[in-house]
Scaffold this motif. Structure first.
Motif, PDB file in Angstrom:
ATOM      1  N   LEU A  56       5.343   4.423  -5.319  1.00 10.62           N
ATOM      2  CA  LEU A  56       6.096   4.120  -4.099  1.00 10.62           C
ATOM      3  C   LEU A  56       5.901   5.196  -3.039  1.00 10.62           C
ATOM      4  CD1 LEU A  56       9.397   2.720  -5.600  1.00 10.62           C
ATOM      5  CD2 LEU A  56       7.656   1.449  -4.322  1.00 10.62           C
ATOM      6  N   PHE A  57       5.782   6.440  -3.449  1.00 11.29           N
ATOM      7  CA  PHE A  57       5.522   7.512  -2.495  1.00 11.29           C
ATOM      8  C   PHE A  57       4.162   7.317  -1.829  1.00 11.29           C
ATOM      9  CE2 PHE A  57       3.732  11.717  -1.547  1.00 11.29           C
ATOM     10  CZ  PHE A  57       4.645  12.134  -0.604  1.00 11.29           C
ATOM     11  N   ILE A  58       3.165   6.974  -2.613  1.00  8.28           N
ATOM     12  CA  ILE A  58       1.829   6.734  -2.060  1.00  8.28           C
ATOM     13  C   ILE A  58       1.852   5.566  -1.081  1.00  8.28           C
ATOM     14  CG2 ILE A  58      -0.513   5.989  -2.663  1.00  8.28           C
ATOM     15  CD1 ILE A  58      -0.169   7.680  -5.244  1.00  8.28           C
ATOM     16  N   VAL A  59       2.565   4.502  -1.426  1.00  5.92           N
ATOM     17  CA  VAL A  59       2.695   3.354  -0.520  1.00  5.92           C
ATOM     18  C   VAL A  59       3.357   3.780   0.781  1.00  5.92           C
ATOM     19  CG1 VAL A  59       3.976   1.194  -0.187  1.00  5.92           C
ATOM     20  CG2 VAL A  59       2.683   1.559  -2.278  1.00  5.92           C
ATOM     21  N   SER A  60       4.406   4.577   0.679  1.00  6.76           N
ATOM     22  CA  SER A  60       5.117   5.030   1.868  1.00  6.76           C
ATOM     23  C   SER A  60       4.237   5.904   2.765  1.00  6.76           C
ATOM     24  CB  SER A  60       6.369   5.797   1.441  1.00  6.76           C
ATOM     25  OG  SER A  60       7.095   6.215   2.555  1.00  6.76           O
ATOM     26  N   VAL A  61       3.469   6.797   2.169  1.00  9.09           N
ATOM     27  CA  VAL A  61       2.599   7.684   2.958  1.00  9.09           C
ATOM     28  C   VAL A  61       1.479   6.892   3.624  1.00  9.09           C
ATOM     29  CG1 VAL A  61       0.900   9.543   2.773  1.00  9.09           C
ATOM     30  CG2 VAL A  61       3.122   9.772   1.675  1.00  9.09           C
ATOM     31  N   ILE A  62       0.852   5.997   2.890  1.00  8.00           N
ATOM     32  CA  ILE A  62      -0.243   5.209   3.469  1.00  8.00           C
ATOM     33  C   ILE A  62       0.270   4.305   4.582  1.00  8.00           C
ATOM     34  CG2 ILE A  62      -1.883   3.348   2.980  1.00  8.00           C
ATOM     35  CD1 ILE A  62      -2.326   4.659   0.249  1.00  8.00           C
ATOM     36  N   SER A  63       1.405   3.668   4.372  1.00  2.84           N
ATOM     37  CA  SER A  63       1.930   2.775   5.403  1.00  2.84           C
ATOM     38  C   SER A  63       2.452   3.545   6.610  1.00  2.84           C
ATOM     39  CB  SER A  63       3.018   1.870   4.829  1.00  2.84           C
ATOM     40  OG  SER A  63       4.113   2.627   4.379  1.00  2.84           O
ATOM     41  N   TRP A  64       2.772   4.834   6.459  1.00  4.16           N
ATOM     42  CA  TRP A  64       3.119   5.653   7.621  1.00  4.16           C
ATOM     43  C   TRP A  64       1.859   6.124   8.334  1.00  4.16           C
ATOM     44  CZ3 TRP A  64       1.609  10.718   8.425  1.00  4.16           C
ATOM     45  CH2 TRP A  64       2.116  11.309   9.573  1.00  4.16           C
ATOM     46  N   PHE A  65       0.877   6.540   7.554  1.00  2.00           N
ATOM     47  CA  PHE A  65      -0.334   7.129   8.112  1.00  2.00           C
ATOM     48  C   PHE A  65      -1.092   6.150   9.002  1.00  2.00           C
ATOM     49  CE2 PHE A  65      -4.849   8.233   7.858  1.00  2.00           C
ATOM     50  CZ  PHE A  65      -4.803   9.555   8.276  1.00  2.00           C
ATOM     51  N   ARG A  66      -1.242   4.931   8.564  1.00  2.61           N
ATOM     52  CA  ARG A  66      -2.063   3.956   9.281  1.00  2.61           C
ATOM     53  C   ARG A  66      -1.571   3.697  10.703  1.00  2.61           C
ATOM     54  NH1 ARG A  66      -5.551   1.798  11.896  1.00  2.61           N
ATOM     55  NH2 ARG A  66      -5.965  -0.397  11.753  1.00  2.61           N
ATOM     56  N   PRO A  67      -0.335   3.286  10.936  1.00  2.00           N
ATOM     57  CA  PRO A  67       0.049   2.977  12.325  1.00  2.00           C
ATOM     58  C   PRO A  67       0.337   4.205  13.187  1.00  2.00           C
ATOM     59  CG  PRO A  67       1.850   2.441  10.860  1.00  2.00           C
ATOM     60  CD  PRO A  67       0.699   2.859  10.000  1.00  2.00           C
ATOM     61  N   HIS A  68       0.783   5.300  12.607  1.00  9.23           N
ATOM     62  CA  HIS A  68       1.214   6.426  13.426  1.00  9.23           C
ATOM     63  C   HIS A  68       0.108   7.427  13.723  1.00  9.23           C
ATOM     64  CE1 HIS A  68       5.325   5.144  13.476  1.00  9.23           C
ATOM     65  NE2 HIS A  68       5.268   4.949  12.173  1.00  9.23           N
ATOM     66  N   VAL A  69      -0.816   7.596  12.831  1.00  9.03           N
ATOM     67  CA  VAL A  69      -1.870   8.579  13.051  1.00  9.03           C
ATOM     68  C   VAL A  69      -3.100   7.934  13.668  1.00  9.03           C
ATOM     69  CG1 VAL A  69      -3.397  10.227  11.911  1.00  9.03           C
ATOM     70  CG2 VAL A  69      -1.011  10.073  11.229  1.00  9.03           C
ATOM     71  N   THR A  70      -3.477   6.767  13.187  1.00 11.77           N
ATOM     72  CA  THR A  70      -4.693   6.133  13.687  1.00 11.77           C
ATOM     73  C   THR A  70      -4.438   5.252  14.904  1.00 11.77           C
ATOM     74  OG1 THR A  70      -4.461   4.273  12.175  1.00 11.77           O
ATOM     75  CG2 THR A  70      -5.744   6.154  11.419  1.00 11.77           C
ATOM     76  N   GLY A  71      -3.192   5.026  15.251  1.00 11.24           N
ATOM     77  CA  GLY A  71      -2.878   4.210  16.418  1.00 11.24           C
ATOM     78  C   GLY A  71      -2.543   2.781  16.047  1.00 11.24           C
ATOM     79  N   ARG A  72      -1.870   2.116  16.954  1.00 12.82           N
ATOM     80  CA  ARG A  72      -1.418   0.761  16.713  1.00 12.82           C
ATOM     81  C   ARG A  72      -2.549  -0.249  16.715  1.00 12.82           C
ATOM     82  NH1 ARG A  72       3.863  -1.031  20.046  1.00 12.82           N
ATOM     83  NH2 ARG A  72       4.660   1.053  20.112  1.00 12.82           N
ATOM     84  N   GLY A  73      -3.491  -0.075  17.577  1.00 12.13           N
ATOM     85  CA  GLY A  73      -4.513  -1.091  17.744  1.00 12.13           C
ATOM     86  C   GLY A  73      -4.027  -2.154  18.715  1.00 12.13           C
ATOM     87  N   ASN A  74      -4.673  -3.291  18.712  1.00 11.09           N
ATOM     88  CA  ASN A  74      -4.336  -4.350  19.653  1.00 11.09           C
ATOM     89  C   ASN A  74      -3.311  -5.322  19.117  1.00 11.09           C
ATOM     90  OD1 ASN A  74      -6.124  -3.329  21.511  1.00 11.09           O
ATOM     91  ND2 ASN A  74      -7.836  -4.498  20.692  1.00 11.09           N
ATOM     92  N   SER A  75      -3.125  -5.371  17.824  1.00 15.65           N
ATOM     93  CA  SER A  75      -2.258  -6.379  17.236  1.00 15.65           C
ATOM     94  C   SER A  75      -0.886  -5.797  16.888  1.00 15.65           C
ATOM     95  CB  SER A  75      -2.903  -6.963  15.983  1.00 15.65           C
ATOM     96  OG  SER A  75      -2.037  -7.892  15.388  1.00 15.65           O
ATOM     97  N   HIS A  76       0.110  -6.259  17.616  1.00 16.54           N
ATOM     98  CA  HIS A  76       1.467  -5.823  17.321  1.00 16.54           C
ATOM     99  C   HIS A  76       1.937  -6.400  15.985  1.00 16.54           C
ATOM    100  CE1 HIS A  76       5.563  -4.539  17.951  1.00 16.54           C
ATOM    101  NE2 HIS A  76       5.962  -5.750  17.647  1.00 16.54           N
TER     102      HIS A  76
END
Length: 54
Positions: free
Chosen positions: A14-34
């Motif tokens: 669960l910790f790994i899931v939480s870190v990955i799901s935080w890392f993707r939108p906040h560090v790499t950016g939202r992208g075009n799809s909300h």
């Protein structure tokens, strides 16, 4: 297996899931799809809440 051993491995997952799901939108950016960003944010919240339950 002991119960604490199983709970520890579940918490690690669960910790790994939480870190990955935080890392993707906040560090790499939202992208075009909300919609994708929203799904990742909900996945993060769900993983974080499940992390707090045991």
């Amino acid at each position: 297996m002991k119960r604490t051993f199983v709970i520890n491995w579940i918490l690690i997952d669960l910790f790994i899931v939480s870190v990955i799901s935080w890392f993707r939108p906040h560090v790499t950016g939202r992208g075009n799809s909300h919609e994708i960003w929203h799904d990742l944010a909900m996945f993060h919240v769900l993983g974080s809440v499940l992390f707090l339950l045991p």
